[in-house]
Write a protein that holds these residues in place. Structure first.
Motif: not given
Length: 931
Positions: A435-454
Motif C-alpha cells: 500500500p501507499a503508506n507502507s515503507p516497503f513501497l517500491g520493493i519488487p515482489i517475487p512471484k514465487d513467495v508464498r505464505i502458507s500460515q499466518q
C-alpha cells in the motif's frame, strides 16, 4: 598594438606621455623637499642646542631619480604593457564565447575563466564586442544576465557571474539561445568545452561552424571530469567506483570520506587501469566509521559530479535479535535466529542475546522471533524502549497465536482460529502490492513467495492504516503502530521456513533493510509520498539551502529523476531524515567529445599573454611608499613614536622652565665655588652642580606628565613602587583630565628630578645614605617647587617629629635641608584638592601625615614635603588585569579606593597648588547657593 618581440603595448598612444618627463624633471628640480620638523620645547633653549642641519635649496639627485622612475612607471602602466602577446582574433565580428557550465566543468573552473578573460582581453584590444553563452540551464533563482553583444568590461562582469551548475549541459537548448541573440555571422566562436559528448554536441558544433571561425578548447587530463558513483553497500565495506571519459593511461585519484561536519574520517586511493574507464576502490568501514560518513569526494576535482552524499541506506545500524545464537547441534536451519542473522549480518551491526544484553546497547532495531518469548518484565522494558524511538519487529508463530502476548500493534483474532494459531489454505497465498503508506513501497515482489500460515488480525477501523503488507486475499501480513517516537511492527508469519518461504527470498532481506532504515525516520525510497528538498549541492559540490522553487520529489520514483534546475542533487526530506539524490547514477556514463574534421582545437591553460599593467602599478606604488618614507626621514619624523595626547596643564610647562632656569652654582677654573644659603652655615662645603640634561631626558620629562619614584636598590620595593604609580596613573587617566605617561624610576646620581611634579620615595633600611650629588639634586628639587612624597611604610609616624620615629628616614634626610614639619591639619588643601577626605589611608590605616610647616617656602605656600607611613604604593599597585597586588587591611577594597583618592589629591595638589584653598569668592558662592 606596438609589438617589441615578446613584449608589447596594448595602448601605445599613452607612451607619448614620456615626452613630459623633462617637464616633470624641471618641476621636481624647483620643488625642494619639505624642511625637517624638529620638536622644540622651550626647555631645550637652556641646553644650548644648535641646529645641525639646514634645508637644502635643491632636491638631492637620488630623490629626483626616484620620482622620475615613479612617473615613468605610471606612464608605462597606462600604456598597458603585455608579455608574450597573442595574435589578433580571426574574423571581423564579435567574439562569441560558448562556455560549458554543467557539473562536468567544475574541475579546472578557475583555469577556464582565466582562459576566457584572456580571450576577452584580446577582443578588447581589437575593439570587438563580446557575446557570452552558457550551455547548462540556468538556476531557477539566478538573476537574469545581460545577453547580446557587450563591451569588454561588461563581458567581464557577466563572466564573473558564471558558475558551474550541478546538472548536465543542454547544448541543444544553447543553440536556440544563440539563435535568439542573433549573433553577427562574422563572429569568431570559441567553445570552452568540458570534453564530454552528449546528445546536443553535434548540433552545437554544426551551428558554431557557420560563423567566420571556430575553436574548441578541450580540458587536459588534470581537468577532465570524473563521475563518482554511489557506493555499493553490500557487505561490511563500501565499494567505491568512479568513471572517466577515456582510457588515457593509468591514473590514481584519492577519495576522501567526511562526516556531516566536514571532517575527513577516511581516505583511500582509487586506481584506473591503463585501458579502463572505471576505477574501483574499497573503503574499509567498520560500523562506527560507516555511520559517521556523510559524503565521499574525489580530491582535486571539487564538483558536484565528484561528490556522493550518503543517507541511511549506506549506514550499518545497530540491530539486535532477542534470543540465542543458533548452533549446529540445535538444527540451525530450523531456528528463526539463523535466518535473521543471514539476512542482516552483511548490512548491519548485529547483536544476539537476552533483553539485558540487547537493550543496554545503542540499539536501533530489535527483532523478536516467536521462539524468544519475552517475560512480562521484558515486555515492559521493550515498550519503554519503543517510546524512546526504537523499532521493535516481532514475528508470529505458535506463541503469538496462543493470544497471551499483549505487545502487538493490533488485536489478534480470538476464537478457534486464534487458539489454533494457524489458518490453512488449499493453496499457499502470494503477496499483494504494497500500500501507499507502507515503507516497503517500491520493493519488487517475487512471484514465487508464498505464505502458507499466518496469524489473523482482528478487524478494527484503523486496521487499514496499520497494515504495511497484505496477502493476495487482502488479509494483513505486516501490521505496525506508532508508539511515542518509535514503531512496533508485527510480521504475521514466522522468521523461518515453518509457515512460508519468505525467509529464504530476497524480499525478506529488502523488507528487513527498510525496517532498519525506518529506525532513523526514513525507509529508503518509499518512506513518504513526497520528499521536499532539504539541502542541495551547488556546482562546486558544496551543500547549502535549496533554491526557491525546487520541486518536491516523489519518494517512490526518486531514482527515475534527472538532475536539473528544478530537481538539483542534494538531500531530500527534513532535519530528521533525508534521502540522498546524487548526480552519479542519474546521468549517463561520460564519453569523450567527438568533433568533425577540420575543427580547430586548443587546450585549457593558464599560460599565454600576461598583462603587466598591474605590475607596473605595483612598482609605482612601492616607489611612492619609498618616497613617503624618505620624506618622513628628511623631516625627522621617521623612527620617532608620535603620541597624541591632551595638552598638559600650563603649570607643568611653567614648572619645567622654572626648574631649569633656577640658579646653579657657577664654576671658575673648573673648581666649584660655595654659594651662600640662608639656612646653612656660611662656611659649609660647596654643593655639586646638577648633572647635564640630555635631549632625550628633557623631551621625556617635559612633553608628558610623569610620576616618578626614587630607586632604592631593593628590586622588590622598586617593582612595587613602579606598579603602584602605574595603578595611580591609570586612575588619573580614567577619573581626571590628567593623562600621565608611564612612571619613571630616578637615579639621583644621574637623573634630573626637577622634570617631574611629584616624586614618591619609599624608605628602606638597606638604602645607602645619599651622596652629596643626590642630596643636592633633591635640595634643588624642593627649592624649585617640586613635591616629595616620602613613605616610611612602617606605621610609626606618631612621634612629635617624624624623623625621630624612623632612624632610616633620619639617616636619609640628613643631607637635605628639611624644613620644620607639622602634622597635617584636617582642613589642609590636600584633603580637598579633588576628593573630600577625612583620613589618608594606604595599605594600612592610621598614623599621621606630616607636611612642611608655615605653608611652604615657595610656590605660593604649596607644601614641598609630605611624609606618610601607610605603604601607599602597596595599596596602589595592580597587576596586568587591573587587580590589586597586595591585600589592604583592615578596610579591604573600600580602603584601597580611599588610598587611590589620597593619591589623586596628591597629584592634583602638585599640579594645581593651593587652588582649592582659595576663599576669595566663598561669600559670593554661599550667597548664590542661599538664593
Amino acid at each position: 598594438m606596438l609589438s617589441l618581440g615578446a613584449f608589447a603595448f596594448a595602448a601605445p598612444g599613452m607612451l607619448a606621455l614620456l615626452l613630459a618627463l623633462p617637464v616633470i624633471y624641471w618641476l621636481l628640480r624647483l620643488i625642494p623637499p619639505l624642511p625637517k620638523l624638529v620638536r622644540f620645547p622651550a626647555i631645550r633653549l637652556l641646553i644650548g642646542l644648535e641646529p645641525s642641519e639646514q634645508t637644502p635649496m635643491k632636491m638631492p639627485w637620488w630623490l629626483l631619480l626616484l620620482r622620475l622612475l615613479l612617473a615613468t612607471a605610471l606612464i608605462l602602466a597606462m600604456a598597458r604593457p603585455v608579455l608574450n602577446p597573442q595574435a589578433d582574433l580571426p574574423g571581423s565580428g564579435p567574439l562569441l564565447l560558448v562556455i560549458d557550465d554543467g557539473w562536468s566543468s567544475a574541475p579546472g573552473w578557475t583555469t577556464r575563466i582565466t582562459h576566457a578573460e584572456r580571450l576577452i582581453q584580446r577582443a578588447e584590444r581589437a575593439n570587438r564586442p563580446v557575446v557570452l553563452a552558457g550551455t547548462a540551464p540556468v538556476a531557477i533563482d539566478a538573476p537574469a544576465l545581460r545577453r547580446g553583444a557587450l563591451r569588454a568590461d561588461d563581458a567581464r562582469t557577466v563572466l564573473r557571474a558564471f558558475r558551474p551548475k550541478p546538472w548536465p549541459t543542454d547544448r541543444a537548448a544553447a543553440v536556440t539561445t544563440i539563435d535568439q541573440m542573433q549573433v553577427d555571422p562574422g563572429a569568431y566562436a570559441v567553445w570552452l568545452s568540458d570534453g564530454l559528448e552528449d546528445e546536443g554536441a553535434a548540433k552545437l558544433t554544426e551551428r558554431l561552424r557557420r560563423f567566420e571561425g571556430l575553436q574548441v578548447v578541450l580540458p587536459d587530463q588534470a581537468t577532465t571530469p570524473l563521475l563518482l558513483l554511489p557506493p555499493a553497500t553490500g557487505g561490511r565495506d563500501l565499494k567505491v567506483q568512479a568513471l572517466r571519459p577515456a582510457a588515457d593511461g593509468p591514473r590514481k585519484v584519492a577519495i576522501q570520506a567526511a562526516d556531516d561536519q566536514g571532517r575527513v574520517v577516511a581516505r583511500i586511493d582509487l586506481d584506473f587501469a591503463a585501458t579502463a574507464t572505471k576505477g574501483e576502490g574499497t573503503l574499509p568501514a567498520p560500523a562506527e566509521l560507516r555511520n559517521r560518513v556523510a559524503r565521499l569526494d574525489i580530491e582535486t576535482q571539487g564538483g558536484a559530479g565528484s561528490t556522493v552524499l550518503l543517507d541511511e541506506r549506506s549506514r550499518r545500524r545497530p540491530v539486535a535479535v532477542l534470543g540465542e545464537r543458533p548452533t549446529a547441534t540445535g538444527q540451525p536451519l530450523l531456528q528463526e535466529v539463523y535466518f535473521l542473522e543471514r539476512a542482516l549480518d552483511p548490512y548491519v551491526s548485529l547483536t544476539i542475546g537476552d533483553r539485558e544484553t540487547v537493550l543496554t546497547r545503542n540499539t536501533a532495531v530489535l527483532l523478536v522471533p516467536d521462539g524468544a518469548v519475552p517475560s512480562a518484565n521484558d515486555r515492559e522494558e521493550i515498550a519503554k524502549w519503543i517510546e524512546r524511538g526504537g523499532v521493535a519487529v516481532r514475528f508470529a508463530g505458535p506463541n503469538i497465536a496462543a493470544g497471551n502476548d499483549p505487545l502487538v500493534p493490533t488485536r489478534l483474532r480470538l476464537g478457534d482460529r486464534a487458539l489454533g494459531g494457524v489458518m490453512s489454505w488449499g493453496q499457499p497465498s502470494a503477496l499483494a502490492e504494497f500500500p501507499a503508506n507502507s515503507p516497503f513501497l517500491g520493493i519488487p515482489i517475487p512471484k514465487d513467495v508464498r505464505i502458507s500460515q499466518q496469524v489473523l488480525a482482528e478487524p478494527t477501523p484503523d486496521l487499514a492504516d496499520k497494515t504495511w503488507a497484505r496477502l493476495a486475499d487482502g488479509t494483513p501480513l505486516v501490521t505496525a503502530e506508532k508508539r511515542g517516537q518509535g514503531y512496533l511492527v508485527l510480521i504475521h508469519t514466522t522468521a523461518n521456513t515453518g509457515w512460508s518461504n519468505l525467509a529464504i527470498s530476497g524480499l525478506f532481506v529488502n523488507m528487513l533493510q527498510r525496517l532498519v532504515t525506518l529506525s532513523r525516520g526514513v525507509a529508503g525510497d518509499g518512506v513518504n509520498k513526497a520528499l521536499k528538498p532539504w539541502r542541495t549541492l551547488d556546482g562546486f559540490g558544496r551543500l547549502g539551502a535549496p533554491p526557491a522553487g525546487a520541486q518536491i520529489l516523489p519518494a517512490d520514483a526518486i531514482e527515475t529523476f534527472k538532475p536539473r534546475p528544478t530537481t538539483p542533487p542534494g538531500l531530500y526530506g527534513d532535519e530528521n531524515a533525508q534521502v540522498a539524490f546524487n548526480i552519479g547514477g542519474h546521468v549517463g556514463e561520460p564519453k569523450p567529445l567527438v568533433l568533425p574534421g577540420g575543427v580547430s582545437t586548443d587546450r585549457l591553460s593558464e599560460g599565454g599573454e600576461t598583462d603587466l599593467s598591474r605590475w607596473f602599478l605595483l612598482g609605482a606604488l612601492l616607489l611612492l611608499l619609498a618616497d613617503i618614507f624618505i620624506a618622513l626621514w628628511l623631516r625627522g619624523l621617521l623612527g620617532r613614536a608620535v603620541r597624541i595626547r591632551r595638552a598638559a596643564p600650563a603649570a607643568l610647562a611653567v614648572l619645567a622652565v622654572v626648574a631649569v632656569m633656577a640658579p646653579a652654582p657657577p664654576s671658575d677654573a673648573q673648581q666649584p665655588v660655595p654659594q651662600a644659603r640662608p639656612q646653612r652655615v656660611a662656611d659649609q662645603p660647596a654643593r655639586p652642580g646638577p648633572p647635564p640634561l640630555s635631549e632625550e631626558q628633557a623631551l621625556k620629562g617635559s612633553l608628558d606628565i610623569r610620576l616618578a619614584y626614587i630607586i632604592t636598590g631593593d628590586k622588590e620595593v622598586d617593582d612595587l613602587s613602579k606598579a603602584g604609580l602605574e595603578g595611580l596613573s591609570e586612575i588619573l587617566r580614567s577619573r581626571t583630565s590628567v593623562e600621565p605617561a608611564d612612571p619613571v624610576g630616578l637615579d639621583l646620581e644621574r637623573d634630573e628630578p626637577r622634570l617631574y611634579p611629584l616624586i614618591y620615595w619609599p624608605i628602606t633600611s638597606t638604602q645607602p645614605a645619599l651622596s652629596p650629588r643626590a642630596s643636592a639634586a633633591l635640595d634643588r628639587y624642593l627649592r624649585t617647587g617640586g613635591i616629595l612624597f616620602i613613605d616610611t611604610r612602617d606605621q610609626q609616624m606618631s612621634f612629635d617629629r617624624p624623623a625621630g620615629g624612623n632612624p632610616d628616614l633620619k639617616r636619609l634626610l640628613s643631607g637635605i635641608e628639611t624644613p620644620p614639619l607639622v602634622a597635617m591639619p584636617p582642613d589642609h588643601v590636600l584633603t580637598k584638592s579633588f576628593y573630600l577626605l577625612s583620613d589618608m589611608p594606604g595599605r594600612w590605616q592610621g598614623g599621621k601625615i606630616w607636611i612642611e610647616s608655615g605653608g611652604g617656602r615657595v610656590n605660593d605656600g604649596v607644601t614641598t614635603i609630605v611624609i606618610g607611613a601607610n605603604d601607599y604604593a602597596g595599596a596602589w599597585a595592580v597587576d596586568q588585569r587591573g587587580r590589586g597586588l597586595l591585600p589592604v587591611s583592615p578596610g579591604a577594597e573600600t580602603q584601597r579606593e580611599m588610598s587611590y583618592r589620597v593619591g589623586v589629591n596628591l597629584v592634583m595638589h602638585a599640579l594645581t597648588g593651593n587652588y582649592k584653598d582659595d576663599q576669595v569668592h566663598l561669600q559670593d558662592i554661599m550667597q548664590r547657593l542661599r538664593r
